[in-house]
Write an enzyme that holds these catalytic residues in place. Structure first.
Site, short mmCIF file in Angstrom:
data_model
loop_
_atom_site.label_atom_id
_atom_site.label_comp_id
_atom_site.label_asym_id
_atom_site.label_seq_id
_atom_site.Cartn_x
_atom_site.Cartn_y
_atom_site.Cartn_z
N GLY A 159 0.91 -1.19 -0.20
CA GLY A 159 -0.07 -0.03 -0.01
C GLY A 159 0.99 1.21 0.01
NE ARG A 160 -3.36 6.24 0.71
CZ ARG A 160 -4.45 5.69 1.13
NH1 ARG A 160 -4.13 4.81 1.80
NH2 ARG A 160 -5.47 6.04 0.33
CB ILE A 161 3.18 2.75 4.62
CG1 ILE A 161 2.33 3.84 5.33
CG2 ILE A 161 4.54 2.44 5.42
CD1 ILE A 161 1.83 3.46 6.68
CB THR A 198 6.78 0.24 10.82
OG1 THR A 198 6.65 -0.12 9.28
CG2 THR A 198 8.14 0.30 11.13
CD GLU A 228 1.65 -0.85 20.19
OE1 GLU A 228 1.41 0.64 20.17
OE2 GLU A 228 2.35 -1.38 19.32
CG HIS A 267 3.01 2.43 18.09
ND1 HIS A 267 2.07 1.81 18.09
CD2 HIS A 267 2.74 3.13 16.74
CE1 HIS A 267 1.18 1.74 17.21
NE2 HIS A 267 1.62 2.61 16.13
N GLY A 274 6.23 5.35 14.64
CA GLY A 274 6.24 5.47 13.16
C GLY A 274 5.62 6.89 12.70
#
Length: 328
Positions: free
Chosen positions: A159-161, A245, A276, A294, A296
């Site tokens: 996807g985008r990331i 991530t 988490e 966390h 990112g």
């Protein structure tokens, strides 16, 4: 409509510019303790708020939506992933859910690249060594890592990331890009495409066997839970590194700890965790894993943009306009 009559509850502290605009527009109630709300508190929020601006730390499980007297009509999530929300239960309760895509892409991609550098070049390990007072100076064979340059980067989820990571890795380090996703990526803008010579792997197994570095960018779904487990980790070469991530439960942490301990893979870099904010004690004891909390999207710019994007979804919903980032 007088929007000041609408109660908006914000479950975690937001950047000051975001809170200022919310307070100006709505009858806003902020969580000044900045501690995650309990399930009972989340039930109370649903009964008291017209709109809730929420984050991944709020665990909206199905039972929370079974309460009576729900007033809330919109959960505006500050973040892309919504696996912390029981979406079908929210739908049955008549609640719309939105998220904040796009704005997190670049900073999250940067952290993935940073974790590659930190783990492959042993930067965290080296800093701990120096701070302990053990460093005795440069030696030609001391704490040798591996370069990113020319390596094959396997990206799971394109996807985008994932595509942003591919572009940085290819352009900055000349990495060969191999990717796997169950569906063709939706690319609305050519500027968000991956490198032209990126190769699609026919299967996850193929990608894992061929990649020097595996970077996870898939959503958290029932299908991707524990995607990286004892069996899939065993497919990776001994010199390979795993970077996550995406979401914590994509990786079976106990299996990863075993693989790192046994040196089945060379190392890992993690920004997200299965339970988490708890992190497996076994991971914290290992030198060949980089652990960050966390981070990112944790820049002033992006967290502000995320809050404003969530607020734009709130404004649209209140105005009766289509919610641009509607999930359900």
């Amino acid at each position: 409509m007088n929007t000041k009559e609408l109660r908006v509850v914000v479950t975690r502290k937001m950047p000051a510019p975001v809170e200022a605009v919310i307070a100006e527009k709505y009858d806003a109630l902020f969580n000044r303790t900045d501690v995650a709300l309990s399930p009972d508190q989340l039930v109370q929020v649903l009964q008291q708020a017209d709109i809730v601006i929420t984050t991944v730390t709020d665990k909206w499980h199905a039972g929370i939506f079974d309460t009576t007297g729900i007033r809330t009509k919109l959960l505006a999530n500050v973040g892309v992933g919504v696996n912390h929300i029981a979406l079908e239960s929210a739908r049955r309760a008549g609640i719309t859910v939105s998220n904040t895509p796009d704005v997190v892409t670049d900073d999250t991609a940067d952290v993935a690249i940073g974790l590659m550098l930190m783990s492959m070049r042993r930067l965290s390990e080296g800093e701990r060594h120096l701070r302990s007072g053990a460093w005795g100076g440069l030696r030609p064979t001391f704490m040798l890592g591996r370069t990113l340059r020319g390596k094959t980067l396997g990206i799971v989820g394109y996807g985008r990331i994932g595509r942003a990571v591919a572009r940085i890795a290819h352009e900055a380090f000349g990495m060969k890009i191999l990717w796997h996703a169950p569906r063709d990526p939706r690319i609305d803008d050519p500027a968000t495409a991956g490198p032209a010579n990126a190769e699609r792997a026919e299967s996850l197994a193929t990608l894992l066997r061929r990649a020097d570095v595996v970077s996870l960018h898939c959503p958290a779904t029932p299908e991707t839970r524990h995607l990286m487990n004892a069996e899939t980790l065993a497919l990776m070469p001994e010199h390979a590194y795993l970077i996550n991530t995406a979401r914590g439960d994509v990786v079976h942490e106990a299996a990863l700890a075993d693989a790192l301990k046994q040196r089945q893979i060379a190392g890992a870099g993690l920004d997200v965790y299965e339970f988490e904010p708890s992190v497996a004690a076994e991971l914290k004891e290992l030198e060949n894993v980089v652990l960050v909390p966390h981070l990112g999207s944790a820049t002033i710019e992006t967290r502000t943009n995320m809050g404003m994007r969530a607020l734009s979804n709130v404004d649209a919903f209140v105005s009766g306009l289509p919610v641009h980032d509607k999930v359900i």
